[in-house]
Write an enzyme that holds these catalytic residues in place. Sequence first.
Site, PDB file in Angstrom:
ATOM      1  N   ASP A  32       0.843  -1.197   0.000  1.00  0.00           N
ATOM      2  CA  ASP A  32       0.000   0.000   0.000  1.00  0.00           C
ATOM      3  C   ASP A  32       0.877   1.245   0.000  1.00  0.00           C
ATOM      4  OD1 ASP A  32      -2.302   1.437   0.026  1.00  0.00           O
ATOM      5  OD2 ASP A  32      -2.754   1.149   2.146  1.00  0.00           O
ATOM      6  N   ASN A  80     -10.458  -3.042  -6.474  1.00  0.00           N
ATOM      7  CA  ASN A  80      -9.664  -2.021  -7.169  1.00  0.00           C
ATOM      8  C   ASN A  80     -10.195  -1.695  -8.571  1.00  0.00           C
ATOM      9  OD1 ASN A  80      -6.460  -3.083  -5.756  1.00  0.00           O
ATOM     10  ND2 ASN A  80      -7.832  -1.472  -5.085  1.00  0.00           N
TER      11      ASN A  80
END
Length: 256
Positions: A32, A80
């Site tokens: 991330d 996503n």
Amino acid sequence: MQRVAGEVFLSMDFAIQSACQPDGLHVGIIMDGNGRWAARRGLPRQAGHRAGARAVRTVVEAARRAGIGTLTLYAFSADNWARPEAEVAALMTLFRRALGKEAEHCAEQHIRLEVIGRRDRIARPLLLEIERAEERTAAGCRMLLRLAVDYSSRAALEAATRPVEFGSAEFGERLRRAVNARTAVETVDLVIRTGGEQRLSDFLLWEAAYAELFFTPRMWPDFEGEDLLAALRWFEARTRRFGGLEDRATASLVDS
Ligand code: FPP
């Protein structure tokens, strides 16, 4: 019309098993912070993802040297897809290029590469590259590298539990098939998350039942081999009881 994830998972026959079972620690990483890394430098998000891809190579190399058995990298979650089209397209191109480039390198290093997650929403050029990379590295027994792409642990669990009982002996095998994995990997020992957030985000929910969780504020593109080793040292110092009373020492991986 979009099919239900479970139907898609279960309609694919992914019965091919790999030559060798992974041996050793399983580390999962939630990579991330690419976007924030780029924003802090006044760069577009895509530049952060490219930097993230470079970090992948460094960390894979460090993991192999540290003797990790399985490394699962969360590259693209099923959620996503909600990102802007241009960012999704850039990520898919990055994955395709990286797989094309890295397969040979992985094969030379005896690293077996597998991509886990749904495949029915992956564009054909990337799908072909995935299959090529998996075939090219299938004999690798030194480390199993898994890239989670269009991956949702929750959807996989839903698919795998229908119609068997959760926890039954068949469950692990159903879960393997549900993420289109060739190799059965049922537990993750250590989950690392970069970027400062402290959550699992639908990553390896079942496998992480007794995983140690390591969170670092470092953004993924800045994460280096030394950071992986620091996480492994931290892991080694953990006391793992698996719900019992006796400590089970973590295997020593890293020279102090
Ligand atoms: C999360 O950071 C990262 C992603 C959704 C993409 C991960 C992809 C890479 C690390 C490149 C991988 C490349 C290969 C070859 C596997 P974010 O974009 O959500 O960061 P932010 O939270 O700072 O916005």
